[in-house]
Motif scaffolding. Structure first.
Motif, short mmCIF file in Angstrom:
data_model
loop_
_atom_site.label_atom_id
_atom_site.label_comp_id
_atom_site.label_asym_id
_atom_site.label_seq_id
_atom_site.Cartn_x
_atom_site.Cartn_y
_atom_site.Cartn_z
N VAL A 400 0.91 -1.39 -0.05
CA VAL A 400 -0.20 -0.06 -0.07
C VAL A 400 0.97 1.34 -0.03
CG1 VAL A 400 -1.79 1.46 1.43
CG2 VAL A 400 -2.06 -1.11 1.15
N ASP A 401 0.44 2.16 -1.04
CA ASP A 401 1.37 3.39 -1.04
C ASP A 401 0.51 4.41 -1.24
OD1 ASP A 401 3.53 5.05 -1.48
OD2 ASP A 401 4.82 3.79 -2.78
N GLY A 402 0.75 6.00 -1.08
CA GLY A 402 -0.05 6.88 -1.31
C GLY A 402 -0.48 7.51 -0.06
N THR A 412 -9.39 -1.31 3.55
CA THR A 412 -10.02 -2.27 2.58
C THR A 412 -9.38 -3.63 2.62
OG1 THR A 412 -9.64 -1.14 0.61
CG2 THR A 412 -11.81 -0.52 1.46
N LEU A 413 -8.06 -3.58 2.73
CA LEU A 413 -7.23 -4.49 2.41
C LEU A 413 -7.75 -6.03 3.06
CD1 LEU A 413 -4.99 -5.30 4.55
CD2 LEU A 413 -3.93 -3.30 3.80
N GLU A 414 -8.32 -6.02 4.31
CA GLU A 414 -8.71 -6.99 4.89
C GLU A 414 -9.58 -7.91 4.14
OE1 GLU A 414 -8.10 -8.97 7.96
OE2 GLU A 414 -6.02 -7.61 7.69
N ALA A 415 -10.35 -7.28 3.37
CA ALA A 415 -11.31 -7.87 2.46
C ALA A 415 -10.66 -8.79 1.23
CB ALA A 415 -12.09 -6.91 1.60
N ALA A 416 -9.34 -8.65 0.94
CA ALA A 416 -8.49 -9.26 0.03
C ALA A 416 -8.11 -10.85 0.67
CB ALA A 416 -7.42 -8.74 -0.47
N GLU A 417 -8.19 -10.66 2.10
CA GLU A 417 -7.72 -11.80 2.83
C GLU A 417 -6.10 -12.26 2.58
OE1 GLU A 417 -10.07 -15.30 2.96
OE2 GLU A 417 -11.89 -14.18 3.13
N PRO A 418 -5.22 -11.22 2.56
CA PRO A 418 -3.77 -11.33 1.89
C PRO A 418 -2.94 -12.02 2.56
CG PRO A 418 -4.13 -9.09 3.38
CD PRO A 418 -5.37 -10.02 3.11
N LYS A 419 -2.06 -12.81 1.98
CA LYS A 419 -1.10 -13.31 2.80
C LYS A 419 -0.31 -12.65 3.62
CE LYS A 419 2.05 -16.94 3.87
NZ LYS A 419 1.59 -18.07 4.61
N LEU A 420 0.09 -11.48 2.96
CA LEU A 420 1.03 -10.35 3.57
C LEU A 420 0.48 -9.06 3.17
CD1 LEU A 420 3.58 -9.42 5.49
CD2 LEU A 420 4.83 -10.02 3.14
N ALA A 421 0.33 -8.30 3.99
CA ALA A 421 0.11 -6.59 3.45
C ALA A 421 1.18 -5.74 4.32
CB ALA A 421 -1.31 -6.16 3.63
N MET A 422 1.65 -4.55 3.64
CA MET A 422 2.40 -3.85 4.17
C MET A 422 2.00 -2.36 3.84
SD MET A 422 6.19 -4.68 2.75
CE MET A 422 5.92 -6.42 2.41
#
Length: 601
Positions: A400-402, A412-422
C-alpha cells in the motif's frame, strides 16, 4: 556453517570483486538489486559467475527499496548495489527509509581509486561513509582487498542482529579490481553461526501475566518485529483469548479468517474514548508513534489501560507512551516462553469483545449509503477500492502506497484476505516506496500475485519500474487510484481553510495523464476503469494475464478519509493552535477566546 574457500576463475585473474561476490554467496545471498555503474563491474561479473541473480532497476532508490521489500517477505538480509556518488546519492532515500523502519539491507557502493582522494575525481566528491553514518547501523570503506570477507561478515551480522537495519560498505574501484594475496585473506566471523536472540526475563513474564489475567478487553498489537512468528503468535492469542491487531507497517501473522484477527490497529480508533476501549494492550515488536495514533489517544488509550511492550530495543520501550511492563526480548522467544507458563495463563474469554473486534474489521456503513458514484461523477474511492480487494486472488501480497489512496487501501485490504500486507511509506511517510517493495516481494515469492496499490501522486515517483517488472516477467498488478490531485494535501487544505482562503496551492495533477498507456509503453498490460461494474472483471483479467499489469482506476477526491480528518485535527477550540498531522498545541496568551496579553506582544 561450511568453511569458506574462494574459487579461482579458470580463464582470468581473481580479484576483489570476485572475493566480494563469493563472500556474499557464502552468506546466503541469492539476489541483488541495483543499477549498473562501471565502478562495480568487477563485483557484477563475480556475482554473475557466483550464481547471484542480478535484478537491475531504473533508479537507485528503487534498488534499495526492492532489497528492503525482499527482506520483509523472506526475513533475510536484502542486498543492493549502487554506483559511486551519483548512484549513491540517489539511493540515500531508500537507505533512510530502511533505517527508520528497521529493515536489514546490505548496500554495496564504490568510489574512485584510493590514490585519487581529494582530487575532484569523477564521482568522488562526497565522502560516502561520512554521509551514510547517521542513517545506517554500520558503514565502512574497505581499503585492503584481503579484508573484504571480514568486513562483509561483520556488516551482515550488524544488519541482521538485534535491532535490524541497513549497512553500507564502500569498495573503492581499485580495491575491487585488485587481486588479493590468498594467504593474507581475513575471514573474521564469515563461518561463525548467527548469534542467539534475547529471551525474556522469567520474572517479567510473571508480572505480565498478573495483569493480563485480570483483563476483560485485552488486545495484542504486532509490528515488523513479529514477522515469522505465525505459529507461536496464534497459539498465544488462542491461549489468552486475545484479539490481534497490527501496525499498518506489516500485517499480522494471524490467518485472515481466524476469529482473533482484528485487522489494522487503526481500527481500534472506533473504541477510543469509550467504555469499551481495551483495558490491556501488549505491543509485540510494534513501536508507538504516529502509526499507532501518536500521543493523542486516537488509537492507544490514554487512561484505564495497562500497557506492556516487547522489543529488542530497550530504549524504544516507553518512548512516546507510558508503559507499565517493558520486556527486552525477541518476539518469537517471548511467545514460546509465555506459552511455557501455560498453567499460569487464566485470561477469561470475553465473547462480546472477541466479536466486536472481529466484526469491526469490515464495517464502514456510512460509505455504502453514499453510493458508488460521487457528485463529481467519479467513483467513490472507498467502495471502488473495496471492490478491487474483493476481486483479488486470496493470499496475495499487498503493498500500500500513497496518501489518501493508501488510507482507503489500508481500510479495505482485509477484504482481500492477503498472505501479507504492508504500508510502504513507513515512519518517513516516504511516497513511492511501493514500486521497490513490490519488486522485491515479487522476486522473493514468485508463486503469488503482488498488488502494488498507489494514488496518482505516489505512482509518479517511479512508474518507470514497470519496465523492470516487464523485463523480469514479474507477477505484479499495479492499481492507481487516480483522482487528479494530491488527495491528502487538498483535503487537508479544505479542512484547514474552508471559508477562509480560496487557493489550494500545489495540489493539482493532470487529468490528461494516461497511466494505462504508460504501462502499455513499458510492455505491461494497461486498462482504464471509470465504471464500477468494470472493476471486478478488469482486476480478474489482469490478475490472470501472466504479465505485469496496471489499472488506472478513476475515483473521486471526496470524501476525505477518516485518517486525514483525524490527523489534521480541526477544532473550534480557540485555545489551541491547529498543527496539521501532529497533535495540536496550546495557544499562548489566549484563553477562552480572549486575548490575555494585556496589550503586550
Amino acid at each position: 556453517m561450511v568453511q569458506f574457500k574462494p574459487e579461482i576463475p579458470k580463464n582470468r585473474e581473481f580479484h576483489g570483486g570476485d572475493l566480494l561476490a563469493q563472500t556474499l554467496r557464502h552468506l546466503g545471498v541469492e539476489v541483488a538489486f541495483g543499477l549498473h555503474g562501471g565502478h562495480l563491474d568487477a563485483f557484477l561479473l563475480g556475482a554473475e559467475e557466483s550464481g547471484i541473480k542480478l535484478v537491475d532497476t531504473r533508479h537507485e532508490t528503487v534498488a534499495v527499496q526492492a532489497a528492503e521489500g525482499y527482506a520483509k517477505v523472506t526475513g533475510k538480509v536484502g542486498t543492493c548495489f549502487v554506483t559511486a556518488n551519483s548512484g549513491f546519492c540517489n539511493g540515500l532515500a531508500g537507505i533512510a527509509t530502511a533505517f527508520a523502519d528497521r529493515s536489514p539491507v546490505f548496500c554495496i557502493t564504490s568510489s574512485p581509486p584510493l590514490q585519487d582522494a581529494e582530487t575532484n575525481a569523477l564521482q568522488g566528491f562526497h565522502d560516502q561513509v561520512v554521509v551514510s553514518k547517521p542513517i545506517t547501523k554500520f558503514c565502512h570503506r574497505v581499503t585492503n582487498v584481503e579484508e573484504i570477507p571480514r568486513i562483509v561478515a561483520y556488516a551482515f551480522r550488524a544488519a541482521d542482529s538485534g535491532i535490524k537495519g541497513p549497512v553500507l560498505i564502500d569498495f573503492p574501484i581499485d580495491v575491487l579490481f585488485t587481486p588479493p594475496q590468498m594467504a593474507r585473506i581475513a575471514y573474521g566471523a564469515l563461518s561463525v553461526p548467527p548469534a542467539y536472540n534475547a529471551a525474556p526475563d522469567p520474572a517479567a513474564l510473571d508480572v505480565l501475566l498478573k495483569h493480563w489475567n485480570k483483563a476483560k478487553r485485552p488486545v495484542i498489537i504486532t509490528g515488523t518485529g513479529a514477522r515469522g512468528t505465525d505459529k507461536e503468535l496464534v497459539k498465544l492469542a488462542e491461549a489468552t483469548h486475545t484479539p490481534v491487531f497490527y501496525s499498518n507497517k506489516f500485517s499480522s501473522p494471524i490467518p485472515p479468517n481466524h476469529e482473533l484477527r482484528g485487522g489494522a490497529a487503526t481500527r481500534l480508533a472506533v473504541f477510543a474514548g469509550g467504555n469499551s476501549q481495551p483495558d490491556f494492550v501488549l505491543l509485540l515488536g510494534a513501536r508507538t508513534g504516529f502509526l499507532l495514533g501518536g500521543r493523542g489517544g486516537a488509537i492507544l488509550p490514554n487512561k484505564d489501560c495497562i500497557f506492556a511492550q516487547v522489543d529488542l530495543d530497550g530504549s524504544e520501550i516507553g518512548k512516546s507512551h507510558p508503559i507499565e511492563i517493558g520486556i527486552v526480548s525477541d518476539v518469537g522467544l517471548f511467545c514460546e516462553a509465555l506459552l511455557g507458563r501455560n498453567s499460569n495463563i487464566s485470561v477469561a474469554r470475553n465473547e462480546d469483545w472477541i466479536r466486536d473486534c472481529k466484526d469491526h474489521k469490515g464495517t464502514i456503513s456510512e460509505y455504502v449509503d453514499q453510493g458508488k458514484v460521487m457528485p463529481d461523477g467519479q467513483l467513490h474511492p472507498y467502495l471502488a477500492t473495496n471492490e478491487v480487494m474483493h476481486a483479488l486472488p486470496k493470499d496475495s501480497i499487498i503493498i500500500v502506497d500513497g496518501g489518501e489512496a493508501g488510507q482507503w487501501s489500508a481500510l479495505t485490504l482485509e477484504a482481500a484476505e492477503p498472505k501479507l500486507a504492508m504500508v510502504a511509506p513507513g515512519y518517513l511517510g516516504h511516497l513511492g516506496n511501493g514500486w521497490g517493495y513490490a519488486l522485491g516481494a515479487a522476486v522473493a515469492d514468485p508463486s503469488r500475485l503482488v498488488v502494488n496499490m498507489h494514488g496518482d501522486g505516489s505512482a509518479g515517483f517511479h512508474i518507470q519500474e514497470l519496465d523492470t517488472y516487464a523485463r523480469f516477467g514479474l507477477n505484479i498488478l499495479t492499481v492507481v487510484a487516480n483522482n487528479y490531485v494530491w488527495g491528502m494535501s487538498v483535503n487537508g487544505q479544505d479542512l484547514l481553510y474552508e471559508g477562509k482562503a480560496k487557493a489550494r496551492p500545489a495540489i493539482q495533477l493532470s487529468k490528461r495523464c494516461k497511466y494505462e498507456v504508460v504501462a502499455q509503453g513499458f510492455d505491461c498490460a494497461g486498462e482504464i476503469v471509470t465504471e464500477f461494474d468494470q472493476i471486478k472483471p478488469t482486476v480478474e483479467k489482469l490478475s490472470k494475464s501472466g504479465k505485469p499489469g496496471l489499472i488506472n482506476l478513476i475515483v473521486s477526491a471526496k470524501p476525505t478519509t477518516p485518517a486525514t480528518m483525524s490527523m489534521v485535527g480541526m477544532t473550534d477550540d480557540k485555545n489551541v493552535i491547529v498543527v496539521p498531522y501532529y497533535d495540536n498545541v496550546p495557544r499562548p496568551f489566549y484563553r477562552n477566546g480572549e486575548d490575555k496579553t494585556n496589550g503586550h506582544a
